[in-house]
Design a protein around this motif. Structure first.
Motif, PDB file in Angstrom:
ATOM      1  N   ASN A  76       0.843  -1.195   0.000  1.00 11.23           N
ATOM      2  CA  ASN A  76       0.000   0.000   0.000  1.00 11.23           C
ATOM      3  C   ASN A  76       0.880   1.247   0.000  1.00 11.23           C
ATOM      4  O   ASN A  76       1.886   1.291   0.723  1.00 11.23           O
ATOM      5  N   PRO A  77       0.520   2.255  -0.772  1.00  8.70           N
ATOM      6  CA  PRO A  77       1.304   3.497  -0.716  1.00  8.70           C
ATOM      7  C   PRO A  77       1.104   4.222   0.605  1.00  8.70           C
ATOM      8  O   PRO A  77      -0.025   4.333   1.095  1.00  8.70           O
ATOM      9  N   CYS A  78       2.196   4.700   1.178  1.00 10.02           N
ATOM     10  CA  CYS A  78       2.077   5.538   2.371  1.00 10.02           C
ATOM     11  C   CYS A  78       2.416   6.987   2.042  1.00 10.02           C
ATOM     12  O   CYS A  78       2.248   7.869   2.890  1.00 10.02           O
ATOM     13  N   GLY A  79       2.868   7.230   0.825  1.00 10.34           N
ATOM     14  CA  GLY A  79       3.117   8.595   0.383  1.00 10.34           C
ATOM     15  C   GLY A  79       3.436   8.625  -1.094  1.00 10.34           C
ATOM     16  O   GLY A  79       4.239   7.811  -1.563  1.00 10.34           O
ATOM     17  N   VAL A  80       2.796   9.532  -1.841  1.00  9.99           N
ATOM     18  CA  VAL A  80       3.031   9.684  -3.282  1.00  9.99           C
ATOM     19  C   VAL A  80       3.018  11.170  -3.578  1.00  9.99           C
ATOM     20  O   VAL A  80       2.178  11.913  -3.057  1.00  9.99           O
ATOM     21  N   ALA A  81       3.962  11.609  -4.423  1.00 11.40           N
ATOM     22  CA  ALA A  81       4.007  13.041  -4.728  1.00 11.40           C
ATOM     23  C   ALA A  81       4.732  13.299  -6.033  1.00 11.40           C
ATOM     24  O   ALA A  81       5.581  12.504  -6.462  1.00 11.40           O
ATOM     25  N   ARG A  82       4.381  14.414  -6.626  1.00 12.48           N
ATOM     26  CA  ARG A  82       5.149  14.970  -7.729  1.00 12.48           C
ATOM     27  C   ARG A  82       5.955  16.135  -7.178  1.00 12.48           C
ATOM     28  O   ARG A  82       5.671  16.653  -6.092  1.00 12.48           O
ATOM     29  N   GLY A  83       6.966  16.575  -7.920  1.00 10.36           N
ATOM     30  CA  GLY A  83       7.781  17.692  -7.480  1.00 10.36           C
ATOM     31  C   GLY A  83       8.551  18.279  -8.630  1.00 10.36           C
ATOM     32  O   GLY A  83       8.591  17.723  -9.728  1.00 10.36           O
ATOM     33  N   ASP A  84       9.197  19.434  -8.380  1.00  8.62           N
ATOM     34  CA  ASP A  84      10.010  20.065  -9.414  1.00  8.62           C
ATOM     35  C   ASP A  84      11.324  19.321  -9.625  1.00  8.62           C
ATOM     36  O   ASP A  84      11.986  19.492 -10.649  1.00  8.62           O
ATOM     37  N   SER A  85      11.711  18.510  -8.641  1.00 10.68           N
ATOM     38  CA  SER A  85      12.919  17.690  -8.745  1.00 10.68           C
ATOM     39  C   SER A  85      12.615  16.336  -8.120  1.00 10.68           C
ATOM     40  O   SER A  85      11.625  16.177  -7.401  1.00 10.68           O
ATOM     41  N   VAL A  86      13.489  15.371  -8.383  1.00  4.34           N
ATOM     42  CA  VAL A  86      13.320  14.057  -7.767  1.00  4.34           C
ATOM     43  C   VAL A  86      13.408  14.183  -6.250  1.00  4.34           C
ATOM     44  O   VAL A  86      12.639  13.552  -5.513  1.00  4.34           O
ATOM     45  N   LEU A  87      14.334  15.002  -5.786  1.00  2.00           N
ATOM     46  CA  LEU A  87      14.489  15.210  -4.347  1.00  2.00           C
ATOM     47  C   LEU A  87      13.217  15.779  -3.737  1.00  2.00           C
ATOM     48  O   LEU A  87      12.749  15.308  -2.695  1.00  2.00           O
ATOM     49  N   GLU A  88      12.632  16.789  -4.382  1.00  2.00           N
ATOM     50  CA  GLU A  88      11.413  17.384  -3.840  1.00  2.00           C
ATOM     51  C   GLU A  88      10.269  16.367  -3.843  1.00  2.00           C
ATOM     52  O   GLU A  88       9.490  16.279  -2.885  1.00  2.00           O
ATOM     53  N   ALA A  89      10.170  15.588  -4.911  1.00  2.00           N
ATOM     54  CA  ALA A  89       9.106  14.573  -4.976  1.00  2.00           C
ATOM     55  C   ALA A  89       9.254  13.575  -3.838  1.00  2.00           C
ATOM     56  O   ALA A  89       8.264  13.200  -3.188  1.00  2.00           O
ATOM     57  N   TYR A  90      10.503  13.147  -3.560  1.00  2.00           N
ATOM     58  CA  TYR A  90      10.722  12.207  -2.460  1.00  2.00           C
ATOM     59  C   TYR A  90      10.345  12.829  -1.121  1.00  2.00           C
ATOM     60  O   TYR A  90       9.659  12.212  -0.301  1.00  2.00           O
ATOM     61  N   ARG A  91      10.813  14.055  -0.889  1.00  4.35           N
ATOM     62  CA  ARG A  91      10.533  14.691   0.399  1.00  4.35           C
ATOM     63  C   ARG A  91       9.036  14.856   0.627  1.00  4.35           C
ATOM     64  O   ARG A  91       8.536  14.631   1.732  1.00  4.35           O
ATOM     65  N   ARG A  92       8.309  15.236  -0.406  1.00  2.00           N
ATOM     66  CA  ARG A  92       6.869  15.450  -0.257  1.00  2.00           C
ATOM     67  C   ARG A  92       6.148  14.114  -0.029  1.00  2.00           C
ATOM     68  O   ARG A  92       5.189  14.043   0.739  1.00  2.00           O
ATOM     69  N   ALA A  93       6.594  13.068  -0.690  1.00  2.00           N
ATOM     70  CA  ALA A  93       5.998  11.737  -0.467  1.00  2.00           C
ATOM     71  C   ALA A  93       6.309  11.257   0.951  1.00  2.00           C
ATOM     72  O   ALA A  93       5.438  10.707   1.643  1.00  2.00           O
ATOM     73  N   PHE A  94       7.534  11.472   1.393  1.00  2.00           N
ATOM     74  CA  PHE A  94       7.956  11.053   2.723  1.00  2.00           C
ATOM     75  C   PHE A  94       7.153  11.775   3.813  1.00  2.00           C
ATOM     76  O   PHE A  94       6.766  11.182   4.831  1.00  2.00           O
ATOM     77  N   ASP A  95       6.864  13.051   3.575  1.00  2.00           N
ATOM     78  CA  ASP A  95       6.158  13.839   4.586  1.00  2.00           C
ATOM     79  C   ASP A  95       4.704  13.423   4.765  1.00  2.00           C
ATOM     80  O   ASP A  95       4.066  13.821   5.746  1.00  2.00           O
ATOM     81  N   CYS A  96       4.163  12.638   3.834  1.00  2.00           N
ATOM     82  CA  CYS A  96       2.770  12.197   3.977  1.00  2.00           C
ATOM     83  C   CYS A  96       2.611  11.263   5.176  1.00  2.00           C
ATOM     84  O   CYS A  96       1.618  11.332   5.890  1.00  2.00           O
ATOM     85  N   ASP A  97       3.606  10.390   5.387  1.00  2.00           N
ATOM     86  CA  ASP A  97       3.521   9.424   6.492  1.00  2.00           C
ATOM     87  C   ASP A  97       4.935   8.958   6.830  1.00  2.00           C
ATOM     88  O   ASP A  97       5.380   7.902   6.392  1.00  2.00           O
ATOM     89  N   ARG A  98       5.639   9.778   7.614  1.00  2.00           N
ATOM     90  CA  ARG A  98       7.039   9.480   7.916  1.00  2.00           C
ATOM     91  C   ARG A  98       7.199   8.189   8.697  1.00  2.00           C
ATOM     92  O   ARG A  98       8.187   7.470   8.532  1.00  2.00           O
ATOM     93  N   THR A  99       6.248   7.877   9.539  1.00  2.00           N
ATOM     94  CA  THR A  99       6.345   6.657  10.344  1.00  2.00           C
ATOM     95  C   THR A  99       6.277   5.414   9.467  1.00  2.00           C
ATOM     96  O   THR A  99       7.108   4.511   9.572  1.00  2.00           O
ATOM     97  N   SER A 100       5.295   5.350   8.591  1.00  2.00           N
ATOM     98  CA  SER A 100       5.131   4.167   7.742  1.00  2.00           C
ATOM     99  C   SER A 100       6.246   4.037   6.710  1.00  2.00           C
ATOM    100  O   SER A 100       6.548   2.933   6.256  1.00  2.00           O
ATOM    101  N   ALA A 101       6.862   5.154   6.332  1.00  2.00           N
ATOM    102  CA  ALA A 101       7.923   5.108   5.325  1.00  2.00           C
ATOM    103  C   ALA A 101       9.149   4.350   5.823  1.00  2.00           C
ATOM    104  O   ALA A 101       9.950   3.844   5.014  1.00  2.00           O
ATOM    105  N   PHE A 102       9.309   4.238   7.127  1.00  2.00           N
ATOM    106  CA  PHE A 102      10.466   3.523   7.682  1.00  2.00           C
ATOM    107  C   PHE A 102      10.398   2.051   7.255  1.00  2.00           C
ATOM    108  O   PHE A 102       9.401   1.372   7.469  1.00  2.00           O
ATOM    109  N   GLY A 103      11.471   1.562   6.621  1.00  2.00           N
ATOM    110  CA  GLY A 103      11.503   0.184   6.153  1.00  2.00           C
ATOM    111  C   GLY A 103      10.659  -0.054   4.914  1.00  2.00           C
ATOM    112  O   GLY A 103      10.303  -1.195   4.600  1.00  2.00           O
ATOM    113  N   GLY A 104      10.345   1.022   4.189  1.00  2.00           N
ATOM    114  CA  GLY A 104       9.488   0.900   3.018  1.00  2.00           C
ATOM    115  C   GLY A 104      10.259   0.762   1.717  1.00  2.00           C
ATOM    116  O   GLY A 104      11.479   0.574   1.690  1.00  2.00           O
ATOM    117  N   ILE A 105       9.506   0.841   0.631  1.00  2.00           N
ATOM    118  CA  ILE A 105      10.040   0.751  -0.727  1.00  2.00           C
ATOM    119  C   ILE A 105       9.867   2.105  -1.385  1.00  2.00           C
ATOM    120  O   ILE A 105       8.770   2.678  -1.357  1.00  2.00           O
TER     121      ILE A 105
END
Length: 529
Positions: A283-312
């Motif tokens: 199940n997705p715990c965070g999905v995002a678009r961004g102006d850069s790959v880094l921004e997209a990752y950070r925005r996806a991570f911020d959706c659910d930082r707890t669940s992102a631990f040990g994720g894909i």
């Protein structure tokens, strides 16, 4: 039959000539007579080997464009005769049939021919007849005959001969017979599946699937379950085709979750900007678009930082060093992307347990294909969910019409909801998820869980209010009652995208109007079980 059997006479006929001449020279050095046909015989002679043409054994030339060459008693009698049966031996002697102790045959490259988009007639001509017949005959008589149906087993045969004074053991012959039958079964499955498609048969009377072992796995979903990973050869970028740059072997759950993450992020065209999906337990715990790959990752991570631990983590563009550095701030199981630059690979190299996979491309989310799953006593088969909607497909049913920004977020949320286990609710704002409720028996519960995730996000980021305030919401299926809409409004949502189709659609739409929500219908649902 259990004693080792010497190899005195072999028949070799292969489409894949990889390593053929060197292999045959090693057989020849052991005094094994070699029979062969067509292109194989030509290659062996060019390699300096003495070869007996099968046509000289059968007394018939190859004919009908090579369709008929080995379908003869002189061949099949030599493969099928029981060496300890007096009647069989007498028949061989009476009809001048010599025993064939080793069969080395692969099959016409039918799967490869189909994969490259060849014409119908070319595909038909690449359906092998004599090869499967010989392989099955030799495999049936594995008490006396050794069969090699895969060029990758040349070295295994030579090692067996080295270990057993130029003989093969019953155990080896049994193993090769199993490989041979599996190969012909997979071949027939490929032919029948292709032919069903060619004639437009969506539900053939018999359906067969086949795969080739990619790797044995340590265990399945749980340690007490045995498991393995098989690939089908489908021309689709993904875990099955990816290059693993580093990290320990993928587990069953890693493969399942990584596939889910890549299929989700592939929904977002990299030409339209970077996107990132972080997945946990499919199940997705965070999905995002961004102006850069880094921004997209950070925005996806911020959706659910707890669940992102040990994720894909899955990306739709090349992984760069800055993003790799950010990803390594927490424990991540797998990162998969079309490519990774040198800086990213160098940074990940210090994390020995983190797996990095590159695919060279993204799977086409709208490509046709089949999906199947097992049930007791059978399996279910369906088309892959390649459903897609655009703005022109949406029907506004509320008094308030959504603005352009809300429509863009709605389509983004709808795309994510397609990959969330039902019942699915996805809150999104500014092209990023801000709360996801997944896999609940009640849609209202999914709504509440998504809201709670957003509240947790606000606390983690020090926000004044949960980001569901002013967000849009996607629901993978219709709202059966107005209570789901009321729960979304309580969370601060301003717009909803859903399939529609409930008996109480009028009641649900009325609730949206009463609460000031914009609502659009897709006419399409995305159940995911």
């Amino acid at each position: 039959m259990s004693h080792p059997v010497p190899l005195k006479r072999a028949l070799i006929s292969v489409s894949d000539k990889t390593g053929l001449v060197d292999f045959a020279r090693k057989l020849d050095a052991r005094g094994i007579e070699i029979l062969s046909t067509g292109g194989s015989a030509k290659s062996l002679r060019e390699g300096g080997l003495t070869v007996v043409d099968v046509a000289d054994v059968t007394g018939f030339p190859e004919m009908m464009d090579g369709r008929v060459k080995t379908l003869h008693p002189a061949v099949h009698g030599g493969l099928l005769a029981l060496r300890d049966n007096a009647e069989h031996l007498a028949a061989m002697q009476a009809h001048g049939i010599g025993p064939i102790d080793l069969l080395v045959v692969d099959l016409y490259p039918f799967e490869e021919t189909v994969a490259k988009g060849a014409s119908h007639d070319d595909c038909i001509e690449n359906i092998d007849i004599g090869g499967p017949a010989m392989i099955r005959a030799a495999a049936k008589n594995h008490g006396f005959v050794t069969v090699i149906a895969d060029v990758r087993d040349y070295d295994a045969l030579l090692a067996e001969l080295d270990a057993n004074d130029d003989r093969t053991t019953l155990e080896f012959r049994q193993r090769q017979a199993q490989i041979a039958y599996a190969r012909t079964a997979a071949y027939d499955a490929a032919v029948s599946t292709w032919l069903a498609g060619a004639i437009g048969e969506d539900t053939p009377r018999r359906r067969a699937f086949a795969g080739t072992l990619a790797q044995p796995l340590r265990y399945g979903e749980n340690p007490h379950q045995k498991a393995a990973f098989y690939v089908t050869g489908e021309n689709r970028p993904g875990v099955a085709t990816a290059k693993q740059w580093q990290g320990k072997e993928l587990s069953y759950n890693n493969i399942n979750d990584t596939d889910a993450a890549l299929e989700l992020v592939a929904e977002f065209d990299p030409a339209q900007g970077p996107a990132c999906a972080i997945v946990k337990h499919a199940n997705p715990c965070g999905v995002a678009r961004g102006d850069s790959v880094l921004e997209a990752y950070r925005r996806a991570f911020d959706c659910d930082r707890t669940s992102a631990f040990g994720g894909i983590v899955a990306l739709n563009r090349t992984l760069d060093g800055a993003t790799a550095e950010e990803i390594t701030r927490i424990f991540t199981e797998v990162v998969i992307a079309p490519d990774a630059d040198d800086d990213a690979r160098r940074i990940f190299a210090a994390k020995k347990n983190l797996r990095l996979l590159t695919t060279g491309g993204l799977p086409d989310p709208q490509a046709p294909g089949l999906a199947f799953r097992q049930v007791a006593g059978g399996f279910l088969v369906q088309d892959r969910d390649n459903g897609h909607v655009g703005r022109s497909d949406l029907k506004v049913v509320s008094d308030r019409r959504p603005d352009d920004a809300e429509l863009a977020d709605m389509l983004f949320a709808w795309t994510v909801a397609k990959h969330v286990k039902s019942n699915a609710i996805v809150y999104a704002k500014d092209m990023a998820t801000v709360g996801i409720g997944a896999g609940q028996m009640s849609r209202v519960d999914s709504t509440r869980i998504g809201r709670r995730k957003s509240e947790d996000m606000a606390e983690a980021l020090g926000l004044a209010q949960p980001p569901t305030m002013g967000a849009v919401v996607a629901s993978d299926a219709f709202f059966p009652f107005a209570d789901g809409i009321e729960a979304l409004a309580e969370a601060g949502a301003r717009a909803v995208i859903q399939p529609g189709g409930s008996m109480r659609d009028d009641e649900v739409i009325a609730a949206a109007n009463r609460l000031g929500l914009a609502m659009v219908l897709t006419g399409q649902r995305h159940f995911r079980h």
